[in-house]
Design a protein around this motif. Structure first.
Motif, short mmCIF file in Angstrom:
data_model
loop_
_atom_site.label_atom_id
_atom_site.label_comp_id
_atom_site.label_asym_id
_atom_site.label_seq_id
_atom_site.Cartn_x
_atom_site.Cartn_y
_atom_site.Cartn_z
N LYS A 472 -9.39 -3.31 7.71
CA LYS A 472 -9.48 -4.21 8.86
C LYS A 472 -8.17 -4.96 9.06
O LYS A 472 -7.64 -5.00 10.18
CB LYS A 472 -10.63 -5.20 8.65
CG LYS A 472 -10.75 -6.20 9.80
CD LYS A 472 -11.91 -7.18 9.56
CE LYS A 472 -11.99 -8.21 10.69
NZ LYS A 472 -13.08 -9.17 10.48
N LEU A 475 -5.45 -2.61 10.29
CA LEU A 475 -5.51 -2.33 11.73
C LEU A 475 -5.03 -3.51 12.55
O LEU A 475 -4.35 -3.34 13.56
CB LEU A 475 -6.93 -1.94 12.14
CG LEU A 475 -7.12 -1.54 13.61
CD1 LEU A 475 -6.22 -0.36 13.95
CD2 LEU A 475 -8.58 -1.21 13.89
N THR A 486 -4.95 5.10 17.34
CA THR A 486 -5.61 6.40 17.19
C THR A 486 -4.75 7.51 17.77
O THR A 486 -4.61 8.59 17.17
CB THR A 486 -6.98 6.39 17.89
OG1 THR A 486 -7.77 5.33 17.34
CG2 THR A 486 -7.71 7.70 17.66
N TYR A 490 -1.83 10.61 15.62
CA TYR A 490 -1.71 12.07 15.73
C TYR A 490 -0.36 12.52 16.29
O TYR A 490 0.15 13.57 15.91
CB TYR A 490 -2.83 12.62 16.62
CG TYR A 490 -4.18 12.63 15.95
CD1 TYR A 490 -4.56 13.68 15.10
CD2 TYR A 490 -5.08 11.58 16.14
CE1 TYR A 490 -5.79 13.67 14.47
CE2 TYR A 490 -6.32 11.56 15.52
CZ TYR A 490 -6.67 12.62 14.69
OH TYR A 490 -7.90 12.61 14.05
N LYS A 515 -2.28 5.61 9.48
CA LYS A 515 -2.63 4.93 10.73
C LYS A 515 -4.03 5.35 11.19
O LYS A 515 -4.84 4.52 11.61
CB LYS A 515 -1.59 5.26 11.80
CG LYS A 515 -1.53 4.24 12.93
CD LYS A 515 -0.41 4.59 13.89
CE LYS A 515 0.90 3.95 13.50
NZ LYS A 515 1.84 4.84 12.82
N ARG A 516 -4.32 6.64 11.07
CA ARG A 516 -5.65 7.13 11.43
C ARG A 516 -6.72 6.53 10.50
O ARG A 516 -7.80 6.15 10.95
CB ARG A 516 -5.70 8.66 11.35
CG ARG A 516 -4.83 9.37 12.36
CD ARG A 516 -5.23 10.84 12.51
NE ARG A 516 -5.20 11.57 11.25
CZ ARG A 516 -4.13 12.21 10.79
NH1 ARG A 516 -3.00 12.18 11.48
NH2 ARG A 516 -4.19 12.88 9.66
N PHE A 517 -6.39 6.44 9.23
CA PHE A 517 -7.35 5.88 8.28
C PHE A 517 -7.72 4.45 8.64
O PHE A 517 -8.90 4.07 8.64
CB PHE A 517 -6.76 5.93 6.86
CG PHE A 517 -7.64 5.29 5.83
CD1 PHE A 517 -8.65 6.03 5.21
CD2 PHE A 517 -7.50 3.95 5.48
CE1 PHE A 517 -9.48 5.44 4.25
CE2 PHE A 517 -8.32 3.35 4.53
CZ PHE A 517 -9.32 4.11 3.92
N ALA A 519 -7.50 3.00 11.60
CA ALA A 519 -8.24 2.96 12.86
C ALA A 519 -9.68 3.43 12.70
O ALA A 519 -10.60 2.90 13.35
CB ALA A 519 -7.52 3.82 13.90
N GLU A 520 -9.90 4.40 11.81
CA GLU A 520 -11.23 4.98 11.67
C GLU A 520 -12.13 4.22 10.70
O GLU A 520 -13.36 4.35 10.75
CB GLU A 520 -11.10 6.44 11.20
CG GLU A 520 -10.45 7.34 12.25
CD GLU A 520 -10.03 8.69 11.67
OE1 GLU A 520 -10.31 8.92 10.45
OE2 GLU A 520 -9.43 9.50 12.40
N ASN A 521 -11.53 3.39 9.83
CA ASN A 521 -12.33 2.73 8.81
C ASN A 521 -12.42 1.22 8.94
O ASN A 521 -13.16 0.57 8.19
CB ASN A 521 -11.77 3.07 7.42
CG ASN A 521 -11.99 4.52 7.05
OD1 ASN A 521 -13.03 4.89 6.53
ND2 ASN A 521 -10.99 5.36 7.32
N GLU A 523 -13.58 -2.29 10.47
CA GLU A 523 -14.73 -2.83 11.19
C GLU A 523 -14.32 -4.15 11.82
O GLU A 523 -14.35 -5.20 11.18
CB GLU A 523 -15.91 -3.02 10.24
CG GLU A 523 -16.42 -1.72 9.64
CD GLU A 523 -17.60 -1.94 8.70
OE1 GLU A 523 -18.05 -3.10 8.60
OE2 GLU A 523 -18.07 -0.97 8.07
#
Length: 524
Positions: A472, A475, A486, A490, A515-517, A519-521, A523
């Protein structure tokens, strides 16, 4: 900027270390979290009849001149301490700059910056403080497991001189100096006044000779040191592998085609056909005296000054490009001596090849160039972690088990070193982790990855939050400069990876995946 070294008196040195430890939980700027705390380890060993808690340490160099450097290496896990080489010519004019370690390392010949009496006192001070800190850190229930190894040069006349003999005498019996240190402890920190500090600081010497030193001179010096009762290593030059073999490794296998080594460098150095009988004779003489004789692999490699960063026409290479040369020399000596050789290893050693070197029977393994990279002495933490993991993977509960196939391991490692991309010239595909901003004397260090990022993304901050298990906050740090994590996770061109200081360890941080991790994890 002043360039002279000014050793601190022991009382200042002592109070600095203890007060910083009590106030900040650090010593010489190294946080306690990076200290190596002694424990039962599978890689503990014995050398010169002494217990050695870890098989690694700093090799003799400019970074083992001052007491605080030696103690810093010890705090981070170095337990075989090669003290800076001393010689009778101790009032030298050191050219500046004298080290160029942007990638593979280069240095100029002379680097002893202290007088002989200063060097002796620095080594004694470091020895004493190690014993004091052992108690201050609560490690005194464990054996010290630390070996100080003297290094001397460069010819027989100089080593026999009264000045060098006085130096050797001080480190053989430092009773008077330690009594003076004890008085300082009584006055400044009486709670440590009863710490036992053995007066015999070193029982061993590594002999460093000049490039071009004749075989009879090398043998005579080693015999003299053995006769004085010192366990003795003789440092050998990488040219011993032979001109054709060395140049084929550097040019054809590794791609360092810009390197030129004049013929006379190979002609003047010790020749292989002289080295084998020399080693055999000294080995037998040492055994007759109940001492250890071995070789140090290797010295730096002399060559023409092709980079123009350092002054003079000749420079001396160390670091990763030296590893395949040194390892193949190790294999050749091992083969021709039927494995009956004790090798102290240094050429191009780092965290990732340490397990290989140890499995080949090298003891100890030391470094100079690797410690000049980001992280400094704290890199030893990764060294020991890698070794511990490798031994666990092999199911080895001791170094004896880990090195039981050392001939096979060494042959395989020597062959693999010629193919491994890590040692090739083109391994570093990105730019060096440097930025155009100047660094003033008391400035904060700017992260090269941030400077390379078009969005000035605070890479260390958001990567740091991931390391701490808080996606958190990671991000949030990304969104402060980048509204599309996101997408950029990529398609980001990842300029920061080209400047990532992790190149100095193994490979750059996988920034898009991180960065993806986040954004995806996260909350939010």
């Amino acid at each position: 900027m002043p360039t002279d070294l000014y050793p601190l008196p022991f009382d200042k040195f002592l109070c600095w270390a203890i007060s910083e430890l009590r106030k900040n939980g650090s010593i010489f700027g190294i946080p306690r979290a990076l200290f190596y705390e002694p424990k039962d380890e599978p890689f503990a060993a014995e050398i010169f009849g002494e217990f050695l808690a870890t098989p690694i340490g700093p090799s003799a160099g400019p970074h083992t001149q001052l007491s605080q450097n030696i103690v810093s290496a010890w705090l981070c896990g170095g337990r075989f301490i090669e003290l800076k080489t001393v010689q009778i010519l101790d009032d030298l004019e050191i050219p500046r700059p004298c080290i160029d370690a942007a990638d593979e390392g280069y240095n100029v010949e002379w680097s002893q910056e202290l007088r002989l009496h200063q060097s002796a006192q620095e080594y004694i001070n470091a020895w004493a403080l190690v014993h004091v800190l052992r108690k201050a850190l609560g490690w005194d229930e464990r054996p010290l497991g630390t070996v100080f190894n003297m290094s001397v040069g460069y010819n027989l006349e100089g080593i026999k001189s009264p000045k060098i003999q006085e130096f050797l005498g001080k480190l053989t019996d430092a009773t008077k100096a330690i009594e003076e240190i004890r008085e300082i402890l009584v006055q400044e920190l009486p709670e440590y006044a009863d710490v036992e500090i053995p007066p015999r600081i070193s029982t061993s010497v590594t002999l460093s000779t000049m490039h071009g030193c004749p075989p009879h001179e090398i043998e005579a010096i080693a015999e003299f040191l053995l006769a004085r009762g010192f366990h003795t290593f003789v440092k050998l030059n990488p040219t011993l592998l032979g001109q054709d073999r060395v140049m084929r490794i550097l040019h054809d296998h590794l791609g360092f085609k810009e390197i030129h080594i004049p013929d006379e460098v190979f002609e003047h150095d010790l020749q292989y056909e002289d080295a084998i009988p020399l080693i055999q004779r000294l080995r037998e003489k040492a055994r007759a005296l109940g001492l250890t004789f071995g070789v140090k692999l290797t010295n730096t490699l002399a060559m023409a000054n092709h980079r123009g960063v350092l002054p003079g026409g000749e420079i001396y290479m160390s670091g990763r490009a030296l590893y395949p040369v040194t390892l193949n020399l190790f294999w050749r000596l091992f083969s021709d001596l039927d494995g009956d050789i004790h090798v102290s290893y240094s050429g191009g050693a780092d965290a990732l090849n340490l397990p290989t070197l140890i499995s080949c029977g090298a003891l100890p393994v030391t470094a100079c160039t690797d410690l000049l990279k980001p992280g400094g002495y704290a890199r030893f933490g990764q060294w020991l972690w890698e070794l511990r993991q490798a031994m666990a993977k092999a199911g080895a509960k001791s170094l004896e088990e880990f090195t039981k196939n050392r001939a096979e391991n060494l042959k395989k490692a020597a062959e693999e070193s010629l193919k491994n991309p890590r040692y090739k010239k083109d391994f570093f595909l990105g730019e060096l982790p440097k930025i155009p901003d100047g660094l003033s004397f008391f400035d904060c260090i700017a992260a090269p990855c941030v400077a390379a990022c078009p969005a000035a993304q605070d890479v260390p901050e958001y990567v740091g939050w991931i390391a701490k298990g808080d996606p958190k906050k990671s991000l949030e740090a990304i969104l402060a400069k980048n509204p599309l994590p996101t997408v950029t996770g990529y398609v980001c061109p990842a300029f920061c990876e080209e400047r990532c200081t992790r190149w100095n360890y193994e490979k750059p941080v996988a920034i898009r995946a991180l960065k993806r991790f986040a954004a995806e994890n996260a909350e939010l």
